[in-house]
Write a protein that holds these residues in place. Sequence first.
Motif, PDB file in Angstrom:
ATOM      1  N   PRO A  51       0.804  -1.239   0.000  1.00 52.46           N
ATOM      2  CA  PRO A  51       0.000   0.000   0.000  1.00 52.46           C
ATOM      3  C   PRO A  51       0.827   1.275   0.000  1.00 52.46           C
ATOM      4  O   PRO A  51       0.327   2.316   0.384  1.00 52.46           O
ATOM      5  CB  PRO A  51      -0.802  -0.133   1.294  1.00 52.46           C
ATOM      6  N   PHE A 124       0.278   2.343  10.359  1.00 55.59           N
ATOM      7  CA  PHE A 124       0.033   1.647   9.094  1.00 55.59           C
ATOM      8  C   PHE A 124       0.761   0.305   9.011  1.00 55.59           C
ATOM      9  O   PHE A 124       0.743  -0.329   7.961  1.00 55.59           O
ATOM     10  CB  PHE A 124       0.481   2.534   7.915  1.00 55.59           C
ATOM     11  N   GLN A 127      -1.263  -2.698   7.970  1.00 62.32           N
ATOM     12  CA  GLN A 127      -1.647  -2.760   6.558  1.00 62.32           C
ATOM     13  C   GLN A 127      -0.485  -3.153   5.653  1.00 62.32           C
ATOM     14  O   GLN A 127      -0.629  -3.171   4.443  1.00 62.32           O
ATOM     15  CB  GLN A 127      -2.224  -1.416   6.105  1.00 62.32           C
TER      16      GLN A 127
END
Length: 346
Positions: A51, A124, A127
């Motif tokens: 990502p 994050f 993720q």
Amino acid sequence: MPVRAELERTVRVAWPVAAGLLLGLAIGGVWTLLQPDRYAAETHVVLSGEPAARLAPAVETLANGSVVQENVRQTLRLSSAPDLSASLHKSVPGIVAKAGSRERARQVDAEAAQVVTQVVAARFGAQGLQASLLDPAHVTDQTSPTPGRNLLICGLLGLVAGGAFAYPRSRHRSASPLGSSTVDPGVERRLKQRVDEVTKRERALARRAGELAKREAGVEQRRGELDQLEARLKQRDAELGETEQQLAARVGEIAASQKELEVRAPEPPPPPPEPVTAPVQATRAGSWNINDLQRTVDSQSGATPEQKEEWTSYLFFLREHAASDGSLPRQFDGLVEDVFGALLPG
């Protein structure tokens, strides 16, 4: 004669422009000398993971936010929030820090990069986004003073002021015949008004430049005071660290002595039966209670900050050895009387 008269007319018209330019350059030089030194340092953080492209704008926003600035300020013990900015190029955020010295700018930039990598991992990491340093923090250039910009701005202002002063003179000279010896009173009056206006503008410009220089000098003085305060705070932190280490060592020694006494003390033989007498009032585990000591310290409004800090440190280490009701073992009676003797009732 016409050539000489034309030359004199040109000199009369051109000298205000030259004077305005020189005045503007002089103001720009003074402005440059009064500007404080400012340096910029830069480093880059590379984002990796699936990502990375999608979350890169969010990382840029995070790097420009107050979370990173506050963490850097607390870590480096700064008196105010640091001057930080971040920009994104593909998946590589660049972080720029500005400070009053090369070393301070490099320190702030390096700490900001570390904070960004930690915050990215915390927010994050689930993720699959990872952040790592691409290059170490390094000083790129000196952002202040800016002599080129200052001289250009003030020089242009001086040219404008000089041109405004010289324009009515050129119109008056071109409208009057070269050989004429009469002067129109209306033209002379308008010229005088224009000269007064230009003079007022030049004075306002000089006053504004003086106010700006005074303000910058005040900022520089304030920055020096903040640096001195920061140095004193660092020295105070070092002294507090040494005091805490001494207190920890002393409490450890007392605890070790208590354990050694417990190990060495022989088990007393069972006491012989005694005749029944009047009951004796039971005594507490120790003579002092940590909660009573805490209330006594809190009530000392006239104590100095150093005394309160010493008492609070002793209470912190004594609380580890207090019972559930706050009573302290008798082994600490001597320490309590030594430290809090001035506060205890006679």
